[in-house]
Design a protein around this motif. Structure first.
Motif, mmCIF file in Angstrom:
data_model
loop_
_atom_site.group_PDB
_atom_site.id
_atom_site.type_symbol
_atom_site.label_atom_id
_atom_site.label_comp_id
_atom_site.label_asym_id
_atom_site.label_seq_id
_atom_site.Cartn_x
_atom_site.Cartn_y
_atom_site.Cartn_z
ATOM 1 N N LYS A 1 -8.397 -10.151 -16.676
ATOM 2 C CA LYS A 1 -7.745 -9.281 -15.704
ATOM 3 C C LYS A 1 -6.225 -9.382 -15.805
ATOM 4 C CE LYS A 1 -11.688 -7.960 -14.457
ATOM 5 N NZ LYS A 1 -12.146 -6.620 -14.924
ATOM 6 N N PHE A 2 -5.568 -8.300 -15.418
ATOM 7 C CA PHE A 2 -4.112 -8.216 -15.497
ATOM 8 C C PHE A 2 -3.513 -8.542 -14.129
ATOM 9 C CE2 PHE A 2 -5.760 -5.719 -18.906
ATOM 10 C CZ PHE A 2 -4.838 -5.823 -19.942
ATOM 11 N N SER A 3 -2.710 -9.584 -14.088
ATOM 12 C CA SER A 3 -2.130 -10.004 -12.812
ATOM 13 C C SER A 3 -0.715 -10.516 -13.034
ATOM 14 C CB SER A 3 -2.980 -11.102 -12.164
ATOM 15 O OG SER A 3 -2.984 -12.272 -12.967
ATOM 16 N N TYR A 4 0.010 -10.673 -11.905
ATOM 17 C CA TYR A 4 1.344 -11.274 -11.970
ATOM 18 C C TYR A 4 1.606 -12.010 -10.667
ATOM 19 C CZ TYR A 4 6.093 -12.154 -13.379
ATOM 20 O OH TYR A 4 7.250 -12.792 -13.764
ATOM 21 N N ILE B 1 -3.012 -6.716 -10.459
ATOM 22 C CA ILE B 1 -3.328 -7.537 -9.298
ATOM 23 C C ILE B 1 -2.124 -8.439 -9.069
ATOM 24 C CG2 ILE B 1 -4.819 -9.363 -8.383
ATOM 25 C CD1 ILE B 1 -7.063 -8.185 -10.160
ATOM 26 N N VAL B 2 -1.490 -8.317 -7.924
ATOM 27 C CA VAL B 2 -0.251 -9.029 -7.642
ATOM 28 C C VAL B 2 -0.533 -10.177 -6.683
ATOM 29 C CG1 VAL B 2 2.162 -8.759 -6.996
ATOM 30 C CG2 VAL B 2 0.852 -6.761 -7.712
ATOM 31 N N LEU B 3 -0.059 -11.360 -7.037
ATOM 32 C CA LEU B 3 -0.174 -12.513 -6.158
ATOM 33 C C LEU B 3 1.228 -12.878 -5.691
ATOM 34 C CD1 LEU B 3 -2.050 -13.006 -8.959
ATOM 35 C CD2 LEU B 3 -3.019 -14.732 -7.473
ATOM 36 N N THR B 4 1.435 -12.974 -4.388
ATOM 37 C CA THR B 4 2.741 -13.349 -3.866
ATOM 38 C C THR B 4 2.599 -14.617 -3.038
ATOM 39 O OG1 THR B 4 2.653 -12.144 -1.758
ATOM 40 C CG2 THR B 4 3.313 -10.897 -3.719
ATOM 41 N N ALA B 5 3.404 -15.619 -3.349
ATOM 42 C CA ALA B 5 3.340 -16.901 -2.649
ATOM 43 C C ALA B 5 4.646 -17.126 -1.890
ATOM 44 C CB ALA B 5 3.085 -18.038 -3.638
#
Length: 214
Positions: free
Chosen positions: A66-69, A111-115
């Motif tokens: 999967k493509f994420s950042y 799919i974007v993950l923000t912390a």
């Protein structure tokens, strides 16, 4: 494809600035990646495990093709938001900018993950409203402050207690916990691996990891 910005977004723009509609659409990008794009908005106290769990989730997504950042709070402050401090107003602007960046990544089909601590409910809601329904999942990394202080990986709580850091969330600046997060993770009770598995399982159950109606 119409502009992803609503009328309210455009109220402060000059009439000379118009949205350019690209030939390649959001649907095209999702089709290429065979996934549904979404923002996983990790929120929680400093030391709760946001970045650690988000990193583990991204690794699992990569293994699934999967493509994420991952947009990490500290990393973003080294560049895009290096001009911002930690007052309430700067925290609000920090989240506003990240919301706009996350929105662009969603448009790319990723799919974007923000912390980010993102302590204020209203700011997290503002980011949610930038996106289409089901393009924003709030992930509450729910860790008691006592556990966060015991971990204190950067020594920030110790400095805050000593008065060396002002406006520190959980000490002298408020953290407003999510009321109804889509995903609720308790890192004091489960391992990083288990927390990451929980989140990926939620993505799968909700239909984000394959191209089908969510």
């Amino acid at each position: 494809m119409n502009s992803p910005y609503n009328k309210k977004d455009n109220e402060s723009l000059s009439d000379d600035i118009v949205w350019h509609n690209a030939t390649v659409t959001h649907a095209d990008r999702e089709s290429l990646k065979q996934q549904k794009s979404v923002v996983l908005w990790f929120t929680g106290l400093s030391g709760s495990g946001k970045s650690t769990v988000a990193n583990a989730v991204e690794s699992k997504l990569l293994s699934l093709g999967k493509f994420s950042y991952l947009l990490d709070g500290d990393n973003v402050r080294h560049g895009l938001n290096k001009d911002l401090g930690f007052s309430d107003q700067d925290r609000i602007e920090n989240i506003r900018r990240i919301g706009e960046v996350a929105k662009l990544f969603v448009d790319s089909g990723s799919i974007v993950l923000t912390a980010f601590i993102s302590p204020f409910i209203s700011d997290r809601q503002q980011v949610r409203e930038l996106l289409q329904p089901q393009q924003f999942l709030e992930v509450f990394i729910d860790t008691p402050i006592e556990v966060c202080e015991q971990r204190d990986p950067k020594g920030l709580y110790k400095k805050a207690r000593a008065g060396e850091i002002k406006h520190f969330t959980g000490i002298d600046s408020e953290y407003q916990a999510p009321v109804s997060p889509e995903i609720h993770v308790k890192t004091a009770e489960f391992s990083v691996e288990q927390c990451a598995e929980q989140i990926v399982a939620q993505l799968e159950q909700r239909g984000y990891l394959k191209l089908s109606a969510v």
